[in-house]
Motif scaffolding. Structure first.
Motif, PDB file in Angstrom:
ATOM      1  N   ASP A  83      43.684  32.128  75.711  1.00 22.55           N
ATOM      2  CA  ASP A  83      42.633  32.929  75.086  1.00 22.55           C
ATOM      3  C   ASP A  83      43.253  34.034  74.235  1.00 22.55           C
ATOM      4  O   ASP A  83      43.990  34.871  74.738  1.00 22.55           O
ATOM      5  N   ARG A  84      42.932  34.035  72.937  1.00 21.53           N
ATOM      6  CA  ARG A  84      43.459  35.054  72.032  1.00 21.53           C
ATOM      7  C   ARG A  84      42.677  36.357  72.127  1.00 21.53           C
ATOM      8  O   ARG A  84      43.243  37.429  71.992  1.00 21.53           O
ATOM      9  N   THR A  85      41.350  36.220  72.300  1.00 23.52           N
ATOM     10  CA  THR A  85      40.493  37.400  72.390  1.00 23.52           C
ATOM     11  C   THR A  85      39.485  37.184  73.517  1.00 23.52           C
ATOM     12  O   THR A  85      39.273  36.052  73.979  1.00 23.52           O
ATOM     13  N   ASP A  88      36.783  34.874  72.211  1.00 22.93           N
ATOM     14  CA  ASP A  88      37.214  33.471  72.293  1.00 22.93           C
ATOM     15  C   ASP A  88      37.060  32.941  73.713  1.00 22.93           C
ATOM     16  O   ASP A  88      36.644  31.799  73.927  1.00 22.93           O
ATOM     17  N   ARG A  92      34.784  29.821  74.982  1.00 19.98           N
ATOM     18  CA  ARG A  92      35.388  28.719  75.733  1.00 19.98           C
ATOM     19  C   ARG A  92      34.612  28.482  77.023  1.00 19.98           C
ATOM     20  O   ARG A  92      34.291  27.342  77.373  1.00 19.98           O
ATOM     21  N   PRO A 102      30.826  26.337  70.012  1.00 18.09           N
ATOM     22  CA  PRO A 102      30.805  27.514  69.137  1.00 18.09           C
ATOM     23  C   PRO A 102      29.968  27.294  67.870  1.00 18.09           C
ATOM     24  O   PRO A 102      29.421  28.248  67.326  1.00 18.09           O
TER      25      PRO A 102
END
Length: 192
Positions: A83-85, A88, A92, A102
């Motif tokens: 997970d980047r953020t 995000d 997910r 999304p």
């Protein structure tokens, strides 16, 4: 794993948007300052989770019946290494638990960087998993369904059922936060 700096940026943005709620985040800030791995589900003192506050065009809130806790909750869960953020991670989790992709939701511009709510709640000990009682800091992000498709594919290992409820029927504080979010930014209102 997500960097502590990224998490602190989100906390700062949330505190700036909701100054009356800033002090409630002090225990999480203290854990971060103490070096706790709050982005890892294995941090025994408590860790960050994410939630998806999904509204349909009628303004109803999506809730799922959580198998392990036996309660109706918004879709969500733990962070994962990829997970980047936080946003995000919420997208997910929404996809994993409900099959809603999304592409089926939009994030109102006002709420892309800041969650609409951060809730801290205690998760009971789970001796079977070797987990002590611990806190979940749930960062809840606002999403709106786009289009008319409402079919879902539930992740039955974790989710027993799903429903669209009037926000007031789910949680008083979540309903109040959603009302405030929609009032603050007319572009965030679901189409009627």
């Amino acid at each position: 794993m997500m960097a502590a700096g990224t998490l602190l940026d989100v906390l700062h943005g949330y505190a700036a948007r909701f100054p009356e709620r800033a002090s409630a985040l002090d225990p999480l800030r203290a854990l971060i300052a103490d070096g706790a791995s709050v982005t890892s589900r294995h941090e025994p003192r408590g860790h960050v989770t994410v939630g998806a506050a999904v509204l349909d065009p009628e303004g109803r809130l999506l809730v799922v019946r959580h198998r392990a806790l036996g309660r109706w909750l918004m879709p969500g869960g733990h962070l994962e290494p990829g997970d980047r953020t936080l946003l995000d991670a919420a997208l997910r989790e929404l996809l994993e638990e409900t099959g809603i992709s999304p592409e089926q939701v939009r994030v109102p511009a006002l709420w892309r960087e800041v969650p609409i709510h951060i809730d801290c709640h205690v998760i009971p000990a789970n001796p079977r998993k070797g987990e002590p009682e611990h806190a979940h800091w749930d960062f809840r992000f606002l999403f709106e369904m786009v289009g008319t498709e409402r079919s879902m594919v539930l992740q039955t290992e974790e989710v027993l059922d799903a429903r669209w409820l009037a926000p007031d029927a789910h949680s008083e504080i979540v309903a109040a936060v959603i009302r405030a979010a929609l009032k603050d930014d007319p572009r965030a209102r679901p189409a009627r």
